[in-house]
Design an enzyme around this catalytic site. Structure first.
Site, mmCIF file in Angstrom:
data_model
loop_
_atom_site.group_PDB
_atom_site.id
_atom_site.type_symbol
_atom_site.label_atom_id
_atom_site.label_comp_id
_atom_site.label_asym_id
_atom_site.label_seq_id
_atom_site.Cartn_x
_atom_site.Cartn_y
_atom_site.Cartn_z
ATOM 1 N N TRP A 1 0.858 -1.325 -0.090
ATOM 2 C CA TRP A 1 0.090 -0.082 -0.002
ATOM 3 C C TRP A 1 1.017 1.214 -0.040
ATOM 4 O O TRP A 1 1.891 1.556 0.840
ATOM 5 C CB TRP A 1 -0.690 -0.117 1.295
ATOM 6 C CG TRP A 1 -1.906 1.124 1.455
ATOM 7 C CD1 TRP A 1 -2.717 1.584 0.383
ATOM 8 C CD2 TRP A 1 -2.057 1.877 2.667
ATOM 9 N NE1 TRP A 1 -3.367 2.630 0.980
ATOM 10 C CE2 TRP A 1 -2.910 2.780 2.257
ATOM 11 C CE3 TRP A 1 -1.731 1.702 3.883
ATOM 12 C CZ2 TRP A 1 -3.815 3.671 3.265
ATOM 13 C CZ3 TRP A 1 -2.074 2.697 4.806
ATOM 14 C CH2 TRP A 1 -3.085 3.545 4.630
ATOM 15 N N LYS B 1 -13.844 -0.251 5.101
ATOM 16 C CA LYS B 1 -14.416 -1.206 3.888
ATOM 17 C C LYS B 1 -15.657 -1.908 4.118
ATOM 18 O O LYS B 1 -16.664 -2.146 3.633
ATOM 19 C CB LYS B 1 -13.597 -1.804 3.246
ATOM 20 C CG LYS B 1 -12.035 -1.330 3.289
ATOM 21 C CD LYS B 1 -11.790 0.017 2.373
ATOM 22 C CE LYS B 1 -10.320 0.441 2.914
ATOM 23 N NZ LYS B 1 -9.841 1.359 1.723
ATOM 24 N N ASP C 1 -1.468 -5.969 8.713
ATOM 25 C CA ASP C 1 -2.450 -4.761 8.694
ATOM 26 C C ASP C 1 -3.777 -5.628 7.860
ATOM 27 O O ASP C 1 -3.630 -6.364 6.834
ATOM 28 C CB ASP C 1 -1.893 -3.942 7.242
ATOM 29 C CG ASP C 1 -2.747 -2.814 6.847
ATOM 30 O OD1 ASP C 1 -3.928 -2.823 7.358
ATOM 31 O OD2 ASP C 1 -2.281 -2.030 5.981
HETATM 32 C C1 LMR Z 1 -6.840 2.514 -0.689
HETATM 33 O O1 LMR Z 1 -5.818 1.990 -0.811
HETATM 34 O O2 LMR Z 1 -7.217 3.116 -1.656
HETATM 35 C C2 LMR Z 1 -7.401 2.711 0.481
HETATM 36 O O3 LMR Z 1 -7.045 1.899 1.691
HETATM 37 C C3 LMR Z 1 -7.665 4.323 1.025
HETATM 38 C C4 LMR Z 1 -6.472 4.819 1.367
HETATM 39 O O4 LMR Z 1 -6.452 5.389 2.451
HETATM 40 O O5 LMR Z 1 -5.495 4.938 0.476
#
Ligand code: LMR
Length: 398
Positions: free
Chosen positions: A131, A247, A212
């Site tokens: 992420w 989510k 996570d």
């Molecule tokens: C994403 O990965 O799009 C979501 O978790 C929203 C974010 O805060 O990045």
């Protein structure tokens, strides 16, 4: 002069695209960047169970006084059951404590600040890719970060052999961040046996583990998706878990999540909790209350809980349908790239393999917004925009 040489910060790789999207005047524009669910009409509607819970809250005339630093006790109890499962808790295989945090991001920041105080020399290891906000969260707490192998671009799947051998080389005392389910951005998750093997390696090598866990219920179901987290909790002596209700309850803007710490040594629980509370106090003081109240009411009420599971199942199944439809549309169009892997990926995202030049073309020429890494939010595809999306992808790739 103050701030004279200050440079403008780069736009956020995910949320920055939403800003661009909002300013785009193309009526066909599609936002497949940020991980937010849309129904088949392109709306992010509030879950029916959440609306019902909010009606109950209105009638309760609740106080807006501060919550305790770690949050509401009953909410935390229900959250613990959802993450760890009643069996692990009843059998006392591990002793978890939890804090209600402002979203999953708040949980990650809390554990990052806490660990930096006690283990600042450790490096934090993330899956490659991960992420986009993971590294900035830990780097801004002062940590060095590195990547471990995860994804094989050729097979569009996990490269488990290399993952394990790269994790075996992580020095003892370093920190690893795992994704509990619906890996963000690849959508590729470990199987039960792989979780067990991984957990044993982490234990043997004495690696501080953070999981996570932001998408429970979006892959195969609330219980099924917790397999990895529960295996880790049973095998490891200590683990941190960061969860989110953004989510799976659609409570994005309420900022409701949790940080759990789970240990085999019951004596450590109160000490760690007191330290985490001390750290939380310096970041956000205490958590917002509305979202956790909604979750508590739903999880405590059989009728609302059933309604929530129904909402979540509809959401999950719609995403799966869109995965199949996108793949079959691209086959029908004669697309030269094989996208069949999209069907098997889990959760909201698909790591499409679309390169950054083509990502830019999709945005600049067709107003289709996906993340620079090629991550597509499948939950933004609908029966109304799928022909446009597949046509544009085919035009660019084909
Ligand atoms: C994403 O990965 O799009 C979501 O978790 C929203 C974010 O805060 O990045």
């Amino acid at each position: 002069m103050l701030f004279k040489d200050l440079k403008e910060a780069a736009k956020d790789p995910i949320l920055g695209l939403s800003e661009e999207f909002n300013n785009d005047s193309n009526p066909n524009k599609v936002n497949l960047a940020v991980g937010v669910y849309q129904d088949d009409n392109g709306k992010t509607s509030t879950f029916e169970s959440v609306l019902e819970a909010e009606k109950i809250i209105l009638d309760m005339d609740l106080s807006k006084s501060y919550k305790p630093i770690d949050g509401d006790k009953e909410f935390l109890k229900k959250s613990l059951e959802m993450i760890f499962g009643e069996k692990i808790l009843e059998e006392k295989k591990t002793f978890p404590i939890g804090l209600n945090t402002p979203g999953g991001t708040g949980a990650l920041k809390l554990v990052s600040e806490f660990l930096n105080e006690f283990s600042s020399k450790s490096t934090v290891w993330f899956s490659n890719p991960t992420w986009a906000n993971h590294k900035p969260i830990f780097e801004s707490s002062g940590f060095k970060t590195k990547g471990y192998d995860y994804f094989d671009k050729n097979s569009n799947n996990i490269d488990f052999e290399n993952m394990i051998s790269s994790i075996k080389s992580i020095p003892s005392g370093d920190i690893i961040v795992l994704h509990g389910c619906c890996h963000n951005p690849t959508g590729c998750d470990l199987h039960e046996d792989q979780w067990k093997e991984l957990a044993n390696v982490l234990k043997q090598n004495n690696i501080i583990t953070i999981c996570d866990f932001a998408y429970q219920g979006l892959a195969d179901g609330v219980e099924q998706d917790a397999i990895g987290v529960r295996i880790l909790s049973e095998i490891l002596d200590d683990i941190f878990i960061c969860s989110s209700y953004s989510k799976n309850f659609g409570l994005y803007s309420e900022r409701v999540g949790c940080l759990f710490y789970s240990t085999k040594d019951k004596n450590k629980c109160e000490k760690i909790l007191s330290q985490l509370k001390k750290t939380a106090r310096t970041i956000y003081s205490n958590p917002p209350a509305h979202g956790s109240e909604i979750v508590k009411i739903i999880l405590n009420d059989d009728h609302l809980k059933k309604l929530w599971i129904k909402d979540l199942t509809i959401l999950r199944e719609r995403i799966k349908d869109m995965r199949s439809s996108l793949n079959s549309n691209l086959i029908k169009l004669g697309c030269k790239k094989d996208f069949s892997f999209i069907v098997d990926q889990k959760g909201m995202f698909s790591f499409s393999g679309i390169n950054s030049d083509d990502v830019n073309k999709l945005k600049d020429e067709h107003s289709i917004y996906i993340v620079g890494s090629g991550r597509i939010n499948i939950a933004g595809i609908t029966t109304k925009n799928i022909d446009y999306i597949s046509g544009c992808i085919n035009k660019i790739i084909g």
